[in-house]
Every structure is written in C-alpha cells, then in structure tokens.
Enzyme design. Structure first.
Site, PDB file in Angstrom:
ATOM      1  N   GLU A 276      53.238  37.428   0.795  1.00  0.00           N
ATOM      2  CA  GLU A 276      53.435  36.338   1.742  1.00  0.00           C
ATOM      3  C   GLU A 276      52.146  35.530   1.911  1.00  0.00           C
ATOM      4  O   GLU A 276      51.039  36.075   1.883  1.00  0.00           O
ATOM      5  CB  GLU A 276      53.902  36.888   3.087  1.00  0.00           C
ATOM      6  CG  GLU A 276      55.282  37.505   2.967  1.00  0.00           C
ATOM      7  CD  GLU A 276      55.932  37.832   4.306  1.00  0.00           C
ATOM      8  OE1 GLU A 276      57.139  37.571   4.439  1.00  0.00           O
ATOM      9  OE2 GLU A 276      55.254  38.342   5.205  1.00  0.00           O
TER      10      GLU A 276
ATOM     11  N   CYS B 206      48.922  47.426   1.351  1.00  0.00           N
ATOM     12  CA  CYS B 206      47.529  47.749   1.684  1.00  0.00           C
ATOM     13  C   CYS B 206      47.385  49.255   1.797  1.00  0.00           C
ATOM     14  O   CYS B 206      48.274  49.939   2.309  1.00  0.00           O
ATOM     15  CB  CYS B 206      47.120  47.088   3.002  1.00  0.00           C
ATOM     16  SG  CYS B 206      45.377  47.381   3.416  1.00  0.00           S
TER      17      CYS B 206
ATOM     18  N   CYS C  15      46.171  50.919   8.751  1.00  0.00           N
ATOM     19  CA  CYS C  15      46.007  50.662  10.190  1.00  0.00           C
ATOM     20  C   CYS C  15      47.392  50.759  10.846  1.00  0.00           C
ATOM     21  O   CYS C  15      48.358  50.159  10.359  1.00  0.00           O
ATOM     22  CB  CYS C  15      45.402  49.281  10.438  1.00  0.00           C
ATOM     23  SG  CYS C  15      43.851  49.059   9.548  1.00  0.00           S
TER      24      CYS C  15
ATOM     25  N   GLU D  85      43.543  44.321   1.748  1.00  0.00           N
ATOM     26  CA  GLU D  85      42.137  44.437   2.134  1.00  0.00           C
ATOM     27  C   GLU D  85      41.287  43.796   1.027  1.00  0.00           C
ATOM     28  O   GLU D  85      41.149  44.372  -0.061  1.00  0.00           O
ATOM     29  CB  GLU D  85      41.796  45.928   2.339  1.00  0.00           C
ATOM     30  CG  GLU D  85      40.318  46.234   2.441  1.00  0.00           C
ATOM     31  CD  GLU D  85      39.555  45.358   3.426  1.00  0.00           C
ATOM     32  OE1 GLU D  85      40.007  45.175   4.564  1.00  0.00           O
ATOM     33  OE2 GLU D  85      38.496  44.834   3.027  1.00  0.00           O
TER      34      GLU D  85
ATOM     35  N   SER E 194      38.234  38.521   5.702  1.00  0.00           N
ATOM     36  CA  SER E 194      38.342  39.506   6.782  1.00  0.00           C
ATOM     37  C   SER E 194      38.473  40.902   6.190  1.00  0.00           C
ATOM     38  O   SER E 194      39.318  41.150   5.338  1.00  0.00           O
ATOM     39  CB  SER E 194      39.566  39.178   7.642  1.00  0.00           C
ATOM     40  OG  SER E 194      39.751  40.169   8.626  1.00  0.00           O
TER      41      SER E 194
ATOM     42  N   SER F 211      37.118  43.557  11.169  1.00  0.00           N
ATOM     43  CA  SER F 211      38.120  44.009  12.143  1.00  0.00           C
ATOM     44  C   SER F 211      37.620  45.283  12.797  1.00  0.00           C
ATOM     45  O   SER F 211      37.453  46.296  12.132  1.00  0.00           O
ATOM     46  CB  SER F 211      39.448  44.262  11.421  1.00  0.00           C
ATOM     47  OG  SER F 211      39.896  43.062  10.846  1.00  0.00           O
TER      48      SER F 211
ATOM     49  N   HIS G   5      38.376  46.564  16.583  1.00  0.00           N
ATOM     50  CA  HIS G   5      39.476  47.155  17.391  1.00  0.00           C
ATOM     51  C   HIS G   5      39.080  48.328  18.266  1.00  0.00           C
ATOM     52  O   HIS G   5      39.865  48.774  19.101  1.00  0.00           O
ATOM     53  CB  HIS G   5      40.659  47.609  16.523  1.00  0.00           C
ATOM     54  CG  HIS G   5      41.093  46.616  15.502  1.00  0.00           C
ATOM     55  ND1 HIS G   5      41.380  45.318  15.811  1.00  0.00           N
ATOM     56  CD2 HIS G   5      41.257  46.727  14.162  1.00  0.00           C
ATOM     57  CE1 HIS G   5      41.733  44.673  14.712  1.00  0.00           C
ATOM     58  NE2 HIS G   5      41.651  45.496  13.700  1.00  0.00           N
TER      59      HIS G   5
ATOM     60  N   ASN H 151      50.598  41.638  17.805  1.00  0.00           N
ATOM     61  CA  ASN H 151      51.884  41.090  17.388  1.00  0.00           C
ATOM     62  C   ASN H 151      52.818  42.250  17.067  1.00  0.00           C
ATOM     63  O   ASN H 151      52.374  43.270  16.530  1.00  0.00           O
ATOM     64  CB  ASN H 151      51.704  40.203  16.140  1.00  0.00           C
ATOM     65  CG  ASN H 151      50.897  38.954  16.463  1.00  0.00           C
ATOM     66  OD1 ASN H 151      51.091  38.326  17.490  1.00  0.00           O
ATOM     67  ND2 ASN H 151      49.962  38.608  15.591  1.00  0.00           N
TER      68      ASN H 151
ATOM     69  N   CYS I 227      49.236  37.501  12.654  1.00  0.00           N
ATOM     70  CA  CYS I 227      48.328  38.514  12.118  1.00  0.00           C
ATOM     71  C   CYS I 227      49.022  39.866  12.084  1.00  0.00           C
ATOM     72  O   CYS I 227      49.625  40.286  13.074  1.00  0.00           O
ATOM     73  CB  CYS I 227      47.110  38.673  13.028  1.00  0.00           C
ATOM     74  SG  CYS I 227      46.037  37.266  13.023  1.00  0.00           S
TER      75      CYS I 227
HETATM   76  N1  SAH Z   1      42.698  43.741   5.719  1.00  0.00           N
HETATM   77  C1  SAH Z   1      41.918  42.772   6.399  1.00  0.00           C
HETATM   78  C2  SAH Z   1      42.569  41.401   6.443  1.00  0.00           C
HETATM   79  C3  SAH Z   1      44.043  41.339   6.723  1.00  0.00           C
HETATM   80  S1  SAH Z   1      44.584  41.786   8.336  1.00  0.00           S
HETATM   81  C4  SAH Z   1      41.554  43.255   7.784  1.00  0.00           C
HETATM   82  O1  SAH Z   1      42.123  44.219   8.247  1.00  0.00           O
HETATM   83  O2  SAH Z   1      40.656  42.653   8.378  1.00  0.00           O
HETATM   84  C5  SAH Z   1      44.087  40.367   9.310  1.00  0.00           C
HETATM   85  C6  SAH Z   1      43.841  40.678  10.777  1.00  0.00           C
HETATM   86  O3  SAH Z   1      45.068  40.954  11.473  1.00  0.00           O
HETATM   87  C7  SAH Z   1      42.951  41.890  11.004  1.00  0.00           C
HETATM   88  O4  SAH Z   1      41.963  41.615  11.960  1.00  0.00           O
HETATM   89  C8  SAH Z   1      43.928  42.892  11.550  1.00  0.00           C
HETATM   90  O5  SAH Z   1      43.304  43.891  12.301  1.00  0.00           O
HETATM   91  C9  SAH Z   1      44.861  42.036  12.355  1.00  0.00           C
HETATM   92  N2  SAH Z   1      46.131  42.664  12.660  1.00  0.00           N
HETATM   93  C10 SAH Z   1      46.792  43.588  11.932  1.00  0.00           C
HETATM   94  N3  SAH Z   1      47.951  43.925  12.532  1.00  0.00           N
HETATM   95  C11 SAH Z   1      48.025  43.203  13.663  1.00  0.00           C
HETATM   96  C12 SAH Z   1      49.022  43.083  14.696  1.00  0.00           C
HETATM   97  N4  SAH Z   1      50.147  43.780  14.659  1.00  0.00           N
HETATM   98  N5  SAH Z   1      48.776  42.240  15.715  1.00  0.00           N
HETATM   99  C13 SAH Z   1      47.633  41.497  15.746  1.00  0.00           C
HETATM  100  N6  SAH Z   1      46.678  41.551  14.802  1.00  0.00           N
HETATM  101  C14 SAH Z   1      46.869  42.399  13.770  1.00  0.00           C
HETATM  102 FE1  SF4 Z   2      45.272  46.628   5.621  1.00  0.00          FE
HETATM  103 FE2  SF4 Z   2      44.083  44.836   7.226  1.00  0.00          FE
HETATM  104 FE3  SF4 Z   2      46.590  45.714   7.729  1.00  0.00          FE
HETATM  105 FE4  SF4 Z   2      44.520  47.362   8.079  1.00  0.00          FE
HETATM  106  S1  SF4 Z   2      44.948  45.453   9.218  1.00  0.00           S
HETATM  107  S2  SF4 Z   2      46.452  47.876   7.059  1.00  0.00           S
HETATM  108  S3  SF4 Z   2      43.202  46.739   6.405  1.00  0.00           S
HETATM  109  S4  SF4 Z   2      45.936  44.513   5.970  1.00  0.00           S
END
Ligand code: SAH
Ligand code: SF4
Length: 350
Positions: free
Chosen positions: A95, A115, A119, A170, A201, A224, A226, A300, A343
C-alpha cells in the site's frame, strides 16, 4: 516487474549511463532516457524522442520499465487522502498513500511487503514479514503518487514535495534498496526531491542509524520510540530487546552530532499504556539534552490490537509536560482513518 532484466527505475543515473555506453550509445542518449523516466515520469520507452532506433530496441528487449499496477484505489471521505493497493510481480501487494495538506502533497511509501519487527499495535507488524521491496518497487510508488497528484481534478497546482518512508515495513531492515531509491528520487536531473523532505522512519535499528550517519545520508530521520523506559518500550516494541533503549539513545546522539541535525521521535499515544504524566516526564527527561522534535500520534485502530487512542485533551496535557523540558512536539493530524490509511493501518490483505 521482471527480474531477468534490469528495471530502469532501479538504476542510478550513473548505472544507466554505464549500461547504455556498454551498448555503444552516447552519454546524451542516457540523459534522455533518464529524464523521460524520472523527470517526466513516463512509463514507456517507445516514446522517448531523439534516440537511435537501435537503442530503443535494446531498451525494449533488455530492460523493464513497467510501474506497479493499481489493484484498488480508496479515497477518504474528506477527499484529502488516497490509498493505492499496488500489485507486485510475485502476486504480493503493498500500500502507498497520497496525503494532501494545504497546497502540498506527501507520499507515504512502503519499503517491505509486511514487516518482521512485530510491534503489537501495527497492522503491518501483525501480518508478519513477506519480503523486501526492490529499489525499483520503492521508486515506482513515488512516481505513481507524483502522477496521481497531478491528475487530481480539484487541485491542479499541488505537486509532490514530501516523501515519508513510513508505509509498510522497516526501511533500515532493507537498507541498500531503500537508500538507493532515496538517491534516485533526489537526483537533481530526475524527480529532484529535496533530501530533507524525504523522511525515513525507523523502529530503532541501531546498526542502520549508525550507517546513515557514517555515510552522511542527507535525508531526515524519524525514530519510533513509544516508550521512555526499556520496560514500557519492550512491552509494545519487541525489537527493543535486541536494540535496548540506552544503546538506541547513544546511536541517536551519535547521529545528531555527526549529521549536525535533529531527529523526529514518534510516539503512538495509547490510552493507559504510555500516555500518563509519568510517561511524559520520562520522555522529557530522556530527550532534554537532544536536538529533538516529538510527533505524537493517537493510536489508530487495527484488527489485532484492542488498545484505545489517547483523547486529544490528554494528548495536549502530554505535550504541555514535554514543553516543560523544552521539547517541541506536534500532535499529528489524523488522516485517512476511515479508509485504514493512517499510521500503522497498512496491510495488504483487506
Ligand atoms: N517501520 C517504521 C516505519 C513504518 S511505521 C517505523 O516503525 O518507524 C510508521 C509509524 O506509524 C511508526 O512511528 C509507527 O510506530 C506508527 N504506528 C504503527 N502502528 C500505529 C497505529 N496503530 N497507530 C498509530 N501509529 C502507528
Ligand atoms: Fe514494522 Fe514499523 Fe509496524 Fe513496527 S511500526 S511493525 S517496525 S512497520
């Protein structure tokens, strides 16, 4: 995209030039091909003007240029966000998201199908790892959004200015293909994105952060976080066990020093998990000596995690505490939630 022939979108300008010279044609011909593909964003070799017929034949027979086909396009109810499900050669899908803010367009691009980082709150993490994307597949997503931005009926003047490598995957787990794509996208004779408007990111892949700094890659970096203690972070970001918080902070400081720039830190706000005053104070204390900007993203919804997003009032209170530590922050505008383009909501199985 075929693997048998080099894909034109995956070649740097120098590599394309070498290939065309090897075939016995001139550098000026290579420049024409490059501009056609990257500056004009065309996906047909037949229409390149001023090329010897023999070169067109070689390109047609010996290279690929197909873009990723659109399997489905979804538009958010406010019309500002468009999500494209794009098909890969092997039947997998990724996507890509086009986001329109006042007068500018941002592309949110995937670097992997799925990925491996797991997470817990992320739809891409929930689907697991499928494969790395190639350089050509990453570049193709951006060219697609650039073209889609121009073809939007209501806002003819908005052009693609920003690219965020924040879609599926990632990026530092797919370092070489991602950085090669970034260099192609920023080439001044091509799409010519400004490197600082291209943001990578990462979940905190320490060797990748060090490498970015050592190679002086000019793009912007978001990490990221958190969680501001090893324990809170590891509970929602499993790879924190491999790359612990203390070591991650050392790598981030090294990056800021060597690059002489700041880092964006992302913090998904989850009610009752990482959004109380204590969390904000811990984050403020952790980053107070760093050049940092914090992006707060209320959670989200995703199918595999039942956490609740932090209320906006609580997000503002969190921000106020960060300000006490001199730490600038932004609460991210929620975009495209109704079409699962926000996100962490990207997954190809919808
Ligand atoms: N893998 C990388 C980039 C893709 S995720 C990373 O983790 O940084 C992009 C961003 O969306 C990251 O900061 C991630 O923590 C955040 N993210 C993932 N799931 C989410 C959710 N359900 N709600 C809000 N942000 C989220
Ligand atoms: Fe992968 Fe980023 Fe999602 Fe974590 S937040 S599972 S690193 S895409």
């Amino acid at each position: 995209m075929t693997v048998a022939h080099p894909h034109l979108l995956g070649l740097s300008r120098a590599a394309l030039s070498d290939l065309i010279r090897l075939w016995g044609f001139k550098p000026v011909h290579a420049q024409r091909v490059w501009r056609h593909v990257h500056a004009h964003g065309r996906d047909d070799v037949d229409r390149i003007t001023g090329l010897p017929g023999g070169l067109i034949d070689r390109l047609r027979a010996g290279t690929a240029l197909a873009w990723l086909p659109v399997v489905r396009e979804t538009v958010s109810s406010d019309g500002f966000t468009r999500k494209f499900l794009l098909g890969l050669d092997d039947g997998r899908q990724v996507e890509t998201v086009l986001m329109r803010y006042a007068g500018r367009v941002t592309a949110c691009v995937s670097t992997q199908a799925g990925c491996a980082m797991g997470c817990v709150f992320c739809a891409t993490g929930q689907m697991g790892f499928e494969r790395h994307l190639t350089t050509a597949e990453i570049v193709a997503q951006v060219l697609h959004v650039a073209r889609a931005a121009h073809s939007a009926p209501r806002t003819p003047h908005s052009a693609l200015r920003n690219v965020v490598l924040m879609g599926m995957g990632e990026p530092l787990h797919n370092y070489d293909a991602t950085i090669a794509a970034a260099q192609i996208l920023c080439d001044t004779a091509g799409l010519a994105l400004s490197p600082s408007r291209l943001t990578l990111s990462t979940v905190g892949v320490i060797p990748g952060i060090i490498r970015l700094a050592d190679e002086r890659q000019p793009l912007s970096l978001a990490v990221s976080l958190h969680g501001a203690t090893q324990e809170t972070r590891a509970a929602i970001v499993p790879v924190a066990r491999t790359w612990p918080l203390g070591d991650l902070m050392d790598a981030c400081r090294y990056y800021c020093d060597r690059m002489d720039r700041h880092i964006f830190y992302e913090w998904t706000l989850i009610d009752g998990t990482n959004d109380c005053a204590e969390d904000a104070h811990a984050l403020g204390a952790l980053l107070r000596t760093q050049r940092a900007h914090v992006n707060l993203i209320p959670l989200n919804p995703t199918a595999g995690y039942d956490g609740t997003p932090t209320h906006i009032k609580a997000a503002r209170a969190f921000q106020a505490i960060l300000a006490e530590y001199g730490l600038p922050s932004t609460v991210r505008q929620r975009r495209g939630i109704d079409i699962a383009a926000g996100c962490g909501q990207l997954a190809a199985d919808r």
